[in-house]
Design an enzyme around this catalytic site. Sequence first.
Site, short mmCIF file in Angstrom:
data_model
loop_
_atom_site.label_atom_id
_atom_site.label_comp_id
_atom_site.label_asym_id
_atom_site.label_seq_id
_atom_site.Cartn_x
_atom_site.Cartn_y
_atom_site.Cartn_z
N HIS A 99 -23.28 18.40 7.88
CA HIS A 99 -22.21 17.33 8.46
C HIS A 99 -21.82 16.07 7.79
CE1 HIS A 99 -22.14 19.75 12.37
NE2 HIS A 99 -21.90 20.74 11.18
N HIS A 119 -30.88 19.75 12.31
CA HIS A 119 -30.23 21.20 11.98
C HIS A 119 -30.32 21.06 10.59
CE1 HIS A 119 -27.70 22.22 15.79
NE2 HIS A 119 -29.06 22.04 16.03
N ASP A 174 -27.22 17.11 11.44
CA ASP A 174 -26.89 18.51 10.69
C ASP A 174 -26.83 18.20 9.27
OD1 ASP A 174 -25.49 20.74 9.61
OD2 ASP A 174 -25.29 21.54 11.50
N ASP A 191 -19.70 21.63 4.64
CA ASP A 191 -20.30 22.40 5.75
C ASP A 191 -20.09 23.98 5.82
OD1 ASP A 191 -21.37 22.76 8.16
OD2 ASP A 191 -19.83 22.15 9.28
N TRP A 203 -22.28 19.55 20.83
CA TRP A 203 -21.49 19.52 19.72
C TRP A 203 -20.01 19.96 20.25
CZ3 TRP A 203 -18.16 22.99 17.09
CH2 TRP A 203 -17.52 22.64 16.21
N LYS A 240 -20.16 14.59 13.47
CA LYS A 240 -19.69 15.67 12.21
C LYS A 240 -18.82 14.48 11.66
CE LYS A 240 -18.37 20.11 11.32
NZ LYS A 240 -17.85 21.55 11.57
N GLU A 264 -24.87 15.92 18.73
CA GLU A 264 -24.35 16.08 17.13
C GLU A 264 -23.05 15.82 16.62
OE1 GLU A 264 -24.18 19.99 14.52
OE2 GLU A 264 -24.94 20.33 16.40
N ASP A 279 -29.76 26.28 11.24
CA ASP A 279 -28.03 26.27 11.65
C ASP A 279 -27.51 26.80 10.43
OD1 ASP A 279 -25.89 26.49 13.04
OD2 ASP A 279 -25.62 24.11 13.11
N ASP A 283 -22.64 26.05 5.68
CA ASP A 283 -23.77 26.78 6.38
C ASP A 283 -24.18 27.95 5.59
OD1 ASP A 283 -24.06 25.12 8.96
OD2 ASP A 283 -21.84 25.98 9.19
#
Length: 421
Positions: free
Chosen positions: A264, A288, A261, A296, A187, A230, A228, A328, A298
Amino acid sequence: MVKTQNIDQAYEAAKERYAEIGVDTEKAMAQLKKVKLSIHCWQGDDIHGFLFPGAELTGGIGVSGNYPGIARTPDELTSDLHEALSLIPGSHKVQLHAIYAVTDKKKDLDELEPEDFKYWVDWAKQEGVGLDMNGTFFSHPKVVNNFTLASPDKGIRDFWIEHGKRSREIANYFGEQLGQQSINNFWIPDGYKDNPVDKATPRKRLIDSLDQIIKKELPEKNTMEAFEGKLFGTGIESYTVGSHEFYQNYAISRGKIWTIDAGHFHPTEDVSDKFSAYFPFGKGLMLHVSRPVRWDSDHVVIFDDALIRIARSLVRDNELSKTNIGLDFFDATINRVAAWVIGARATQKALLQAMLAPIDDLKKAEENFDFTQRLAETEELKSYPFGAVWDKFCADNGTPVGLDWMNNIRQYEKDVQFKRD
């Protein structure tokens, strides 16, 4: 403390209920036990690592909170991981970033070697876990103007190309030493804050950089690359070089793995809908699992609707064998070890609930356009006693049932984490 007798009694009742609709709870638990989650090491130390522990986070990455007990050394981090793994049923893997190298020598990212991760391999052998890898393309002086592998500066590109090559050698070393394939995830934060004139040239540079990185063939039994994408990042809101479409196409055309992800994508997108559209063409998927709040951010993964949909898609479409599931997220407002346990156990719960369904019967009803049966049955399944099966799974795997695991966390805080200066 939940009594074994109560767990067994509740499980037997649940087993009978599920058997009435043709669901084998023993088979579901056996299936879940085969799923290895990849636990991300960076939750334990707020992404500081050991190469440049004082470096400021860049690339649109930020960690909030200052809960006491952060891991500061390799031994503290592996101690925390050991505690978390002891509270998560099953056998799993651990994801590393390049900045978690353990070496007495002063090294930059383009100088790392497999020997710099011997500490982790020795620990993984002792713990009985596999290791996955991530190159670290952020929080470094050579991330210039938000560009790395797609930079117009050849010197910058060459530095990151060399880092990418070395991350592959490290992942190959993990696979050789541990006998488990190491997924090596790429990434990068490259992009523009405002509207670019030229969208094509940076992507051509990125293709060339990636092709140089993966030029050397490595045994797939040891390692496989994943890429990955985004939607956008802080500071690159208008244009991301490594977009989802870019990496999906790159992975398919190069015979590699695409990384999705969950944080993302646009908040209104259903990430789970993308799996079945990709798998007919792709080699495999790295997932992820994250929890976006206003995109995003997390947050720690919880047993919410988005996670349930992800698990259902993977299970109902029989895609688990081609999917690598990694966690993640990073949250320093709560106990960092507890964050691992909450996220991992939530992911396992979602998978188990998805497995506890008469999937073939539901698919048959759908093929016959019997939408009444499909809706009625899927709604009733929501209140079936899957929690009793989960408790049995935890007990059978030697991990605490219900909230009992929090007793371990509180004791670990007292004995270990709160004693850290």
